[in-house]
Design an enzyme around this catalytic site. Structure first.
Site, PDB file in Angstrom:
ATOM      1  N   LYS A  52     -10.969  -2.129   5.797  1.00  0.00           N
ATOM      2  CA  LYS A  52     -11.612  -1.698   4.542  1.00  0.00           C
ATOM      3  C   LYS A  52     -13.043  -2.227   4.470  1.00  0.00           C
ATOM      4  O   LYS A  52     -13.969  -1.514   4.082  1.00  0.00           O
ATOM      5  CB  LYS A  52     -10.779  -2.183   3.343  1.00  0.00           C
ATOM      6  CG  LYS A  52      -9.422  -1.478   3.273  1.00  0.00           C
ATOM      7  CD  LYS A  52      -8.457  -2.051   2.248  1.00  0.00           C
ATOM      8  CE  LYS A  52      -7.089  -1.390   2.403  1.00  0.00           C
ATOM      9  NZ  LYS A  52      -6.085  -1.731   1.420  1.00  0.00           N
ATOM     10  N   GLN A  96      -5.199  -6.721  -2.385  1.00  0.00           N
ATOM     11  CA  GLN A  96      -4.311  -6.340  -1.294  1.00  0.00           C
ATOM     12  C   GLN A  96      -2.886  -6.824  -1.577  1.00  0.00           C
ATOM     13  O   GLN A  96      -2.672  -7.991  -1.920  1.00  0.00           O
ATOM     14  CB  GLN A  96      -4.839  -6.918   0.029  1.00  0.00           C
ATOM     15  CG  GLN A  96      -4.099  -6.445   1.253  1.00  0.00           C
ATOM     16  CD  GLN A  96      -4.264  -4.950   1.546  1.00  0.00           C
ATOM     17  OE1 GLN A  96      -5.253  -4.330   1.147  1.00  0.00           O
ATOM     18  NE2 GLN A  96      -3.302  -4.359   2.214  1.00  0.00           N
ATOM     19  N   ASP A 119      -7.556   1.634  -6.151  1.00  0.00           N
ATOM     20  CA  ASP A 119      -6.225   1.853  -5.573  1.00  0.00           C
ATOM     21  C   ASP A 119      -5.428   2.873  -6.385  1.00  0.00           C
ATOM     22  O   ASP A 119      -4.412   3.387  -5.916  1.00  0.00           O
ATOM     23  CB  ASP A 119      -5.430   0.540  -5.573  1.00  0.00           C
ATOM     24  CG  ASP A 119      -5.350  -0.109  -4.203  1.00  0.00           C
ATOM     25  OD1 ASP A 119      -5.392   0.629  -3.207  1.00  0.00           O
ATOM     26  OD2 ASP A 119      -5.238  -1.345  -4.155  1.00  0.00           O
TER      27      ASP A 119
HETATM   28  N1  GUN Z   1      -0.801  -2.911   0.903  1.00  0.00           N
HETATM   29  C1  GUN Z   1      -0.380  -1.888   1.689  1.00  0.00           C
HETATM   30  N2  GUN Z   1      -1.017  -0.740   1.350  1.00  0.00           N
HETATM   31  C2  GUN Z   1      -1.847  -1.048   0.332  1.00  0.00           C
HETATM   32  C3  GUN Z   1      -2.780  -0.295  -0.432  1.00  0.00           C
HETATM   33  O1  GUN Z   1      -2.960   0.913  -0.261  1.00  0.00           O
HETATM   34  N3  GUN Z   1      -3.455  -0.988  -1.378  1.00  0.00           N
HETATM   35  C4  GUN Z   1      -3.265  -2.313  -1.595  1.00  0.00           C
HETATM   36  N4  GUN Z   1      -3.972  -2.887  -2.549  1.00  0.00           N
HETATM   37  N5  GUN Z   1      -2.411  -3.036  -0.904  1.00  0.00           N
HETATM   38  C5  GUN Z   1      -1.713  -2.401   0.054  1.00  0.00           C
END
Ligand code: GUN
Length: 305
Positions: A52, A96, A119
């Site tokens: 990211k 996350q 998200d």
């Molecule tokens: N953990 C696994 N996939 C995701 C996601 O798309 N967003 C977040 N914040 N955590 C994750």
């Protein structure tokens, strides 16, 4: 021959468009900003988060990685979210998941300003999505729709079967498919005669989190298969169930001691009309859509769209 829906190529096209938008925003003096919060040292999360941050840098998006220790308290994280909510140069806040067990994850996600919820996990955004209002949609479900549209796969009038009902993937992808005029069925662990339902799917979205759960008998020949699962096979026995004799996978297993598999048994792909591979499919779109959501949040917060 089944067509491979190449996540890398699709993600590259989306990122290119996002980079162009970032360039246009720069002419108006705006640089989108993303804050990524990674608590502790979950190895899988560290890999995702690196992706990211790297993608942000590639596209000209400002990003900040904040790494509280694994012992952080819910109160301390609330204070962090409040700070990020208040900072004008931060357009997107991503925490996350999963968080350590002492953290009240829901209360924390609810504390993110909905306009910065890139998200799309906040109940306000979930509600807006359901109600058909402009909303930041969760990245993986939005990526699934982009794969289908950009690959020219019709959605309207098709029977889309979603296996999995999570708040993060199953439910929102079902809503997005419905907004595209698919006939949508949602299945889950309590669904009776699952194979009978999945065999009706023109588009099958698997988001269950169980390795190779969807078998060749469970699909209709020619269907489009979208595999959202990312599961690791780490024992010889598990590996052999799916990949015994597969040279490429044998080499990967020998090198790393594990391989990644989706929720669909790869032998089902041969019967499909088109499918997303794992790895190299849906996962790559998730980051591209996060970038798109960050730019969208930057624009929406300033009344540009
Ligand atoms: N953990 C696994 N996939 C995701 C996601 O798309 N967003 C977040 N914040 N955590 C994750």
């Amino acid at each position: 021959m089944a067509r491979i829906l190449d996540g890398a190529a699709l993600a590259a096209a989306i990122k290119q468009e996002v980079a162009e938008e970032v360039g246009q925003l720069a002419t108006r003096g705006v640089r989108p900003g993303l804050a990524v919060v990674l608590v502790g040292h979950n190895p899988a999360s560290e890999i995702y988060v690196r992706g990211k941050v790297q993608a942000s840098a590639e596209l000209g998006i400002h990003s900040e990685l904040i790494t509280p220790p694994a012992e952080v308290t819910t109160e301390e994280l609330h204070a962090l979210v409040a700070q990020l909510n208040a900072r004008d140069e931060i357009d997107g806040i991503l925490i996350q998941l999963p968080l350590p067990p002492q953290i009240d994850s829901k209360s924390l996600l609810d504390a993110i300003e909905p306009a910065k919820d890139v998200d799309g996990f906040h109940p306000v955004n979930a509600g807006r999505l359901l109600a058909g209002r402009p909303a930041l949609a969760p990245c993986t479900p939005a990526g699934v729709i982009e794969i289908l549209k950009r690959s020219g796969i019709p959605i309207a009038g098709q029977h889309a079967v979603v296996v999995g009902r999570s708040d993060i993937v199953g439910k929102p992808v079902a809503i997005l498919l419905l907004h595209e005029n698919a006939t949508v069925t949602i299945c889950h662990s309590k669904t009776r005669n699952l194979g009978e339902v999945t065999r009706q799917a023109d588009i099958l979205v698997a988001a269950i989190g169980r390795p190779g759960f969807i078998t060749p008998e469970m699909i209709k020949s020619g269907a489009t298969l979208i595999d959202v699962g990312v599961n690791r096979l780490a024992t010889r026995e598990e590996f052999d169930r799916f990949f015994k004799g597969n040279e490429k996978r044998e080499a990967a297993f020998a090198k790393r001691g594990s391989v990644v598999i989706g929720d669909i048994d790869p032998r089902a792909f041969d019967l499909s009309g088109a499918y997303t591979p794992v790895p190299g499919g849906v996962g790559l779109l998730t980051i591209a859509m996060l970038m798109a959501n960050t730019v969208r949040a930057a624009k929406m917060r300033r009344g540009f769209e």
